[in-house]
Design a protein around this motif. Structure first.
Motif, mmCIF file in Angstrom:
data_model
loop_
_atom_site.group_PDB
_atom_site.id
_atom_site.type_symbol
_atom_site.label_atom_id
_atom_site.label_comp_id
_atom_site.label_asym_id
_atom_site.label_seq_id
_atom_site.Cartn_x
_atom_site.Cartn_y
_atom_site.Cartn_z
ATOM 1 N N SER A 119 0.764 -1.151 0.007
ATOM 2 C CA SER A 119 0.101 -0.177 0.118
ATOM 3 C C SER A 119 0.731 1.329 0.175
ATOM 4 C CB SER A 119 -0.989 -0.070 1.348
ATOM 5 O OG SER A 119 -1.810 -1.013 1.257
ATOM 6 N N LEU A 120 1.911 1.463 0.774
ATOM 7 C CA LEU A 120 2.818 2.457 0.980
ATOM 8 C C LEU A 120 3.580 2.533 -0.522
ATOM 9 C CD1 LEU A 120 4.271 1.949 4.541
ATOM 10 C CD2 LEU A 120 2.701 3.619 3.716
ATOM 11 N N ALA A 121 3.859 1.742 -1.084
ATOM 12 C CA ALA A 121 4.513 1.579 -2.514
ATOM 13 C C ALA A 121 3.680 2.181 -3.356
ATOM 14 C CB ALA A 121 5.046 0.228 -2.672
ATOM 15 N N ALA A 122 2.198 1.613 -3.590
ATOM 16 C CA ALA A 122 1.272 2.049 -4.542
ATOM 17 C C ALA A 122 0.996 3.650 -4.070
ATOM 18 C CB ALA A 122 -0.149 1.480 -4.091
ATOM 19 N N VAL A 123 0.901 3.958 -2.723
ATOM 20 C CA VAL A 123 0.657 5.458 -2.511
ATOM 21 C C VAL A 123 1.939 6.347 -3.242
ATOM 22 C CG1 VAL A 123 0.632 7.261 -0.734
ATOM 23 C CG2 VAL A 123 -1.010 5.025 -0.592
ATOM 24 N N ALA A 124 2.907 5.856 -2.977
ATOM 25 C CA ALA A 124 4.262 6.725 -3.251
ATOM 26 C C ALA A 124 4.305 6.890 -4.908
ATOM 27 C CB ALA A 124 5.440 6.001 -2.557
ATOM 28 N N ILE B 77 -9.709 7.528 -11.995
ATOM 29 C CA ILE B 77 -10.441 6.577 -11.554
ATOM 30 C C ILE B 77 -9.643 5.013 -11.619
ATOM 31 C CG2 ILE B 77 -12.640 4.994 -11.480
ATOM 32 C CD1 ILE B 77 -13.992 7.626 -12.200
ATOM 33 N N THR B 78 -9.296 4.733 -12.911
ATOM 34 C CA THR B 78 -8.499 3.428 -13.161
ATOM 35 C C THR B 78 -7.417 3.316 -12.470
ATOM 36 O OG1 THR B 78 -9.786 3.574 -15.456
ATOM 37 C CG2 THR B 78 -7.943 1.871 -15.016
ATOM 38 N N LEU B 79 -6.575 4.431 -12.317
ATOM 39 C CA LEU B 79 -5.529 4.332 -11.452
ATOM 40 C C LEU B 79 -5.562 4.074 -10.020
ATOM 41 C CD1 LEU B 79 -3.256 7.349 -13.093
ATOM 42 C CD2 LEU B 79 -2.771 4.700 -13.077
ATOM 43 N N GLY B 80 -6.628 4.767 -9.512
ATOM 44 C CA GLY B 80 -6.850 4.277 -8.009
ATOM 45 C C GLY B 80 -7.611 2.882 -7.948
ATOM 46 N N GLU B 81 -8.106 2.319 -8.915
ATOM 47 C CA GLU B 81 -8.490 1.047 -8.860
ATOM 48 C C GLU B 81 -7.512 -0.005 -8.803
ATOM 49 O OE1 GLU B 81 -11.628 -0.324 -8.457
ATOM 50 O OE2 GLU B 81 -12.621 1.436 -8.433
ATOM 51 N N ILE B 82 -6.487 0.441 -9.766
ATOM 52 C CA ILE B 82 -5.253 -0.553 -9.922
ATOM 53 C C ILE B 82 -4.601 -0.549 -8.516
ATOM 54 C CG2 ILE B 82 -3.278 -1.202 -11.207
ATOM 55 C CD1 ILE B 82 -4.723 -0.209 -13.574
ATOM 56 N N ALA B 83 -4.561 0.547 -8.037
ATOM 57 C CA ALA B 83 -3.514 0.938 -6.869
ATOM 58 C C ALA B 83 -4.159 0.185 -5.655
ATOM 59 C CB ALA B 83 -3.555 2.429 -6.317
ATOM 60 N N GLY B 84 -5.591 0.470 -5.620
ATOM 61 C CA GLY B 84 -6.300 -0.555 -4.398
ATOM 62 C C GLY B 84 -6.404 -2.046 -4.538
ATOM 63 N N PHE B 85 -6.139 -2.305 -5.946
ATOM 64 C CA PHE B 85 -6.219 -3.888 -6.050
ATOM 65 C C PHE B 85 -4.705 -4.425 -5.643
ATOM 66 C CE2 PHE B 85 -5.116 -7.379 -9.249
ATOM 67 C CZ PHE B 85 -6.056 -8.234 -8.795
#
Length: 286
Positions: free
Chosen positions: A11-16, A42-50
């Motif tokens: 998660s930290l890596a995705a946020v960064a 929206i898609t970037l946020g979805e992929i990051a959450g996944f």
């Protein structure tokens, strides 16, 4: 590695990564989203959450997907800067709603805009009478731009033919009881000047929530203690300042006009005002 630790690291890596890519895309990505940028965001946020929570999925596959969805809008930004046709295709273009004071109903239907929505957008621009509008266009970003008819536009010194000097930016010199040295230096002021001004009004630095120096070099403050009554300028000083301003304005009007009769009238009025100031000065200086 425990699952919760694994998820936290991913998660930290995705946020960064998202933060870095958003900074690269620029402020426009936040302030003025086009349809394409909206979908990409929206898609970037979805992929990051996944990729943050699905620990069974390969992390680098998710990073690859993010980079692809980042690269496409980033590339399109460069292309749209070069081509107006592609820019209109990707970002869209404005739709005229009101032209020469006439509402274009077909354009409203085209954008699926109701009359109530149009009136609501006009009210956000402080326009409560549609008859006051000369031109209105719905921008590609969804914001309504409005041009009032000439007789309804605010009166400015330029329309009166009066030249005015530039105003300096108001500087915040005190914040949360601390002196801001950079804004002080920008206005060519010192800490000694600031502390002297505070002493004049009987306020300590620690009690000041925010302090600003306006374009005229006057210190305006707000204190933590809302019950504290700050001293105001006396009526005599205010009256004297108003009279001097009237004299200066009349002299300025005399210099600004090219008409001989108006120039002579303003000049005579300025001289009369100077005489008034001279006669009342002993009373106002007491």
């Amino acid at each position: 590695m425990p699952e919760w630790t694994h998820i936290a690291v991913r998660s930290l890596a995705a946020v960064a990564i998202l933060f870095l890519l958003t900074r690269i895309l620029g402020k426009k990505q936040i302030a003025q989203l086009t349809f394409f940028e909206y979908v990409a965001g929206i898609t970037l946020g979805e992929i990051a959450g996944f990729i943050s929570t699905d620990i069974e999925a390969h992390f680098m596959l998710g990073i690859t997907a993010i980079l692809v969805w980042f690269s496409v809008p980033f590339l399109f930004e460069f292309i749209t800067l070069k081509s107006k046709r592609i820019r209109e295709l990707v970002e869209g273009k404005g739709t005229i709603f009101i032209k020469e004071g006439k509402v274009l109903e077909d354009n409203l239907k085209k954008e699926r805009y109701s009359t109530d929505e149009l009136l609501g957008q006009l009210r956000k621009k402080n326009v409560f009478n549609m008859a006051d509008v000369e031109f209105a266009v719905l921008e590609a970003t969804g914001e309504l731009s409005v041009l009032l008819k000439a007789e309804n536009q605010p009166l400015t010194p330029k329309k009166l033919g009066i030249k005015v000097g530039p105003e300096q930016e108001t500087q915040t010199v005190i914040m949360d009881g601390s002196i801001m040295d950079e804004p002080l230096a920008t206005r060519g002021l010192s800490r000694e000047w600031l502390l002297t001004e505070l002493e004049k009004i009987g306020v300590t630095l620690e009690n000041v929530f925010i302090g600003q120096v306006d374009s005229y070099g006057q210190l305006q403050i707000d204190v933590y203690d809302d019950m504290l009554q700050l001293p105001q300028a006396s009526q005599k000083e205010t009256l004297l300042a108003t009279l001097k301003k009237c004299e200066a304005d009349l002299a300025l009007y005399s210099l600004s006009t090219d008409k001989f009769l108006a120039k002579r009238m303003y000049g005579r009025c300025s001289e009369q005002m100077a005489g008034v100031i001279e006669s009342v000065m002993p009373l106002l200086k007491r």
